[in-house]
Design an enzyme around this catalytic site. Sequence first.
Site, PDB file in Angstrom:
ATOM      1  N   CYS A  84       0.884  -1.155   0.000  1.00  0.00           N
ATOM      2  CA  CYS A  84       0.000   0.000   0.000  1.00  0.00           C
ATOM      3  C   CYS A  84       0.925   1.209   0.000  1.00  0.00           C
ATOM      4  O   CYS A  84       1.489   1.557   1.033  1.00  0.00           O
ATOM      5  CB  CYS A  84      -0.921   0.027   1.217  1.00  0.00           C
ATOM      6  SG  CYS A  84      -1.937   1.522   1.281  1.00  0.00           S
ATOM      7  N   CYS A 104      -0.451   4.193   2.326  1.00  0.00           N
ATOM      8  CA  CYS A 104      -0.585   4.091   3.784  1.00  0.00           C
ATOM      9  C   CYS A 104      -0.313   2.659   4.221  1.00  0.00           C
ATOM     10  O   CYS A 104       0.838   2.231   4.258  1.00  0.00           O
ATOM     11  CB  CYS A 104      -1.950   4.573   4.254  1.00  0.00           C
ATOM     12  SG  CYS A 104      -3.340   3.921   3.301  1.00  0.00           S
ATOM     13  N   SER A 105      -1.350   1.906   4.566  1.00  0.00           N
ATOM     14  CA  SER A 105      -1.122   0.589   5.146  1.00  0.00           C
ATOM     15  C   SER A 105      -2.298  -0.339   4.901  1.00  0.00           C
ATOM     16  O   SER A 105      -2.560  -1.232   5.696  1.00  0.00           O
ATOM     17  CB  SER A 105      -0.917   0.744   6.657  1.00  0.00           C
ATOM     18  OG  SER A 105      -2.052   1.394   7.202  1.00  0.00           O
ATOM     19  N   CYS A 106      -3.055  -0.113   3.823  1.00  0.00           N
ATOM     20  CA  CYS A 106      -4.231  -0.943   3.548  1.00  0.00           C
ATOM     21  C   CYS A 106      -3.800  -2.401   3.406  1.00  0.00           C
ATOM     22  O   CYS A 106      -2.799  -2.704   2.750  1.00  0.00           O
ATOM     23  CB  CYS A 106      -4.945  -0.449   2.299  1.00  0.00           C
ATOM     24  SG  CYS A 106      -5.598   1.225   2.535  1.00  0.00           S
TER      25      CYS A 106
END
Lengths: 215, 100
Positions: free
Chosen positions: A113, A116-118
Amino acid sequence: MTEAHDGHQHPGIDGDDGQTYYARRAQAIEALLVAKGICTTGEVQLAMEQVEARSPADGARVVAHAWVDAGFKTRLLSDPIPALAELGYALAETTTQLEVVENTDEVHHLVVCTLCSCYPSTLLGRPPDWYKSLAYRSRAVADPRGVMREFGLNVAEEVKVRVLDSTADLRYLVLPRRPAGTEGLSEEELAKLVTRDCMIGVTDALSPVSMASSA
Amino acid sequence: MPKPHDRGSWPTDEPIDRDEHPHADWELRVHALHQVLGRKGLRRTDELRRAIESLDSDTYQSLSYYERWTAALEILVVEKGILSTEEIDQKMADLASVGR
């Protein structure tokens, strides 16, 4: 600049209790939300337990089942939400879509991602620190083969590498290749070969041989 | 230059640090708070993203992951009129004095 970050000093550690500025800020916000009746401590506690309850063992169970049940695998790849519901995973409660991508001898998938951090948290729990790191997010798309080499995986030149960039609305789970020499293993034994990292795509599933030598 | 969250292909040779830190209790609480507000329709994932992405470059790069989530939580509850910055400042001071 945002209002919340305008004109405030943000000392790192408070000398009194060893808590950082943001830890104390978060505590104040929670206390106020509870005091105003926006939420209860019990709801926060329950959500904490639910976040902690998910782990890569959930994803491993799904992968192992797909390895032994060809019909399930087809359903998982074509329409994962109802397929996962067969195993008791209710992803329909959120609006997030999930895509399961299969690694084969021709193509290897790697998930990142960049923004971000999906991450498919329902099946893998919370993402590891490195998945959220600026280095991984930058390099996974620029040099995926180099990144995988850092994790010990050399993807052969003739194998195509596909990098999938997750979003808030669409997450990916990698279905790794079933390792050779696992024909006689039970579904539970197979699940032990399925690591978190191979479902992100930075490694392959463990082989029974490497399991035996590391044990 | 893209905004600091837009990380794909930023020039870097920095090796990937694979150490994982155990999550602190407050980090898990922040995660849980976001989820609870989400269930009540008070916050969406896209809003969390937008709030994080609104952080200026220095702030974004200096904060840890859950520090960014905390900053975003504050931005959203203030923006929605649920809490004010002054209230949060005051509560923080109160909690600090109780702890002494």
